[in-house]
Design a protein around this motif. Structure first.
Motif, PDB file in Angstrom:
ATOM      1  N   SER A   6      -6.311  14.774   5.557  1.00 17.66           N
ATOM      2  CA  SER A   6      -6.875  13.617   4.874  1.00 17.66           C
ATOM      3  C   SER A   6      -5.799  12.904   4.060  1.00 17.66           C
ATOM      4  O   SER A   6      -4.783  13.489   3.696  1.00 17.66           O
ATOM      5  N   PHE A   7      -6.052  11.622   3.772  1.00 15.96           N
ATOM      6  CA  PHE A   7      -5.074  10.775   3.090  1.00 15.96           C
ATOM      7  C   PHE A   7      -5.735   9.976   1.980  1.00 15.96           C
ATOM      8  O   PHE A   7      -6.922   9.658   2.038  1.00 15.96           O
ATOM      9  N   ARG A   8      -4.927   9.637   0.983  1.00 17.30           N
ATOM     10  CA  ARG A   8      -5.298   8.676  -0.040  1.00 17.30           C
ATOM     11  C   ARG A   8      -4.441   7.435   0.140  1.00 17.30           C
ATOM     12  O   ARG A   8      -3.257   7.528   0.449  1.00 17.30           O
ATOM     13  N   VAL A   9      -5.058   6.270  -0.074  1.00 17.36           N
ATOM     14  CA  VAL A   9      -4.329   5.005  -0.021  1.00 17.36           C
ATOM     15  C   VAL A   9      -4.418   4.357  -1.395  1.00 17.36           C
ATOM     16  O   VAL A   9      -5.512   4.180  -1.937  1.00 17.36           O
ATOM     17  N   LEU A  19       0.842  -1.198   0.000  1.00 16.86           N
ATOM     18  CA  LEU A  19       0.000   0.000   0.000  1.00 16.86           C
ATOM     19  C   LEU A  19       0.875   1.246   0.000  1.00 16.86           C
ATOM     20  O   LEU A  19       1.950   1.271   0.596  1.00 16.86           O
ATOM     21  N   ILE A  20       0.397   2.284  -0.665  1.00 23.66           N
ATOM     22  CA  ILE A  20       1.080   3.575  -0.696  1.00 23.66           C
ATOM     23  C   ILE A  20       0.182   4.607  -0.037  1.00 23.66           C
ATOM     24  O   ILE A  20      -0.966   4.787  -0.449  1.00 23.66           O
ATOM     25  N   ILE A  21       0.686   5.263   0.990  1.00 21.58           N
ATOM     26  CA  ILE A  21      -0.107   6.212   1.771  1.00 21.58           C
ATOM     27  C   ILE A  21       0.385   7.615   1.478  1.00 21.58           C
ATOM     28  O   ILE A  21       1.549   7.943   1.728  1.00 21.58           O
ATOM     29  N   GLN A  22      -0.505   8.453   0.950  1.00 13.41           N
ATOM     30  CA  GLN A  22      -0.148   9.810   0.559  1.00 13.41           C
ATOM     31  C   GLN A  22      -1.115  10.811   1.178  1.00 13.41           C
ATOM     32  O   GLN A  22      -2.306  10.529   1.330  1.00 13.41           O
ATOM     33  N   VAL A  63      -7.559   3.019  -3.362  1.00 14.21           N
ATOM     34  CA  VAL A  63      -8.415   2.026  -2.711  1.00 14.21           C
ATOM     35  C   VAL A  63      -9.156   2.605  -1.521  1.00 14.21           C
ATOM     36  O   VAL A  63     -10.113   2.005  -1.023  1.00 14.21           O
ATOM     37  N   ALA A  64      -8.734   3.779  -1.035  1.00 19.29           N
ATOM     38  CA  ALA A  64      -9.439   4.396   0.096  1.00 19.29           C
ATOM     39  C   ALA A  64      -9.045   5.859   0.224  1.00 19.29           C
ATOM     40  O   ALA A  64      -7.948   6.254  -0.191  1.00 19.29           O
ATOM     41  N   LYS A  65      -9.965   6.646   0.792  1.00 19.51           N
ATOM     42  CA  LYS A  65      -9.701   8.029   1.161  1.00 19.51           C
ATOM     43  C   LYS A  65     -10.112   8.201   2.616  1.00 19.51           C
ATOM     44  O   LYS A  65     -11.224   7.831   2.996  1.00 19.51           O
ATOM     45  N   LEU A  66      -9.218   8.732   3.421  1.00 19.39           N
ATOM     46  CA  LEU A  66      -9.478   8.866   4.848  1.00 19.39           C
ATOM     47  C   LEU A  66      -9.633  10.317   5.239  1.00 19.39           C
ATOM     48  O   LEU A  66      -8.796  11.156   4.902  1.00 19.39           O
TER      49      LEU A  66
END
Length: 209
Positions: free
Chosen positions: A137-140, A108-111, A148-151
């Motif tokens: 906030s973050f994008r994965v 996974l890449i967390i940005q 695959v996800a937005k936090l």
């Protein structure tokens, strides 16, 4: 704080100046005690070179990058560091200041999506990854670069390796110019779906709203 699950995804004592090895330093690492840097035991602080591996036992370490980014590696953790990323291999870490830094864990890449974003990342023993967005906030992304996800701030997601299974998406189907889109209620990611009867489902959901 909610917890949601997503299916997807020579010893040396003293100060060591790694820059003397002939490669420019990318930052420094400090700790209140001993840790291992490229399998050598180091006390208190050292310079970081590109690709260095850090392992902690009873104490955590603080990584300060030349770019201004900061990352804390918790006790009993291991990671590999580069000028633009940290690969968290075991344990936990906290991203305190991005400054162009990204985190990679189990594919996974967390940005970050915002400049003041901070997050806590845990690599679980069962091959899962847990991410908590503390601020910002973050994008994965997966290894193919797909989101695959937005936090949002305060949200925690636990990612599990998909193992060949299809991902499940839950949400409201919307018709946008003949394209049927659905935003997943858990990951906040919008995907396009196809299949028979989607127009009927979209109309019924619109009536229910």
């Amino acid at each position: 704080m909610r917890l949601l699950y997503v299916c997807g995804f020579l010893a040396v004592i003293g100060v060591v100046n790694m820059a003397e090895a002939g490669s420019p330093a990318i930052g420094t690492v400090t700790a209140k005690g001993a840790f291992r840097l490229n399998q050598a035991t180091v006390a208190n602080n050292a310079s970081l070179l590109e690709g260095a591996t850090i392992e902690t036992d009873g104490v955590g370490t603080a990584l300060q990058f030349s770019s201004g980014a900061r990352f804390s590696l918790a006790a009993d953790s291991r990671g590999q560091v580069f000028g633009d990323r940290v690969i968290l291999e075991r344990g936990a870490g906290q991203l305190e200041k991005m400054a162009g830094l990204r985190i990679e864990a189990r594919g996974l890449i967390i940005q970050p999506e915002t400049g003041n974003a901070t997050a806590r990342i845990v690599v679980a023993r069962d091959a899962g990854v847990q991410l908590t967005a503390l601020t910002g906030s973050f994008r994965v992304l997966n290894s193919r670069g797909a989101v695959v996800a937005k936090l949002r701030p305060g949200l925690t997601l636990a990612f599990e390796q998909q193992s060949g299974r299809r991902a499940q998406v839950t949400g409201v189907i919307r018709n946008r110019g003949g394209h049927y889109l659905i935003t997943d209620e858990t990951t906040n990611v919008t995907v396009e779906v196809a299949g028979a009867g989607l127009d009927v489902v979209a109309e019924r959901q619109a009536e229910d709203r």
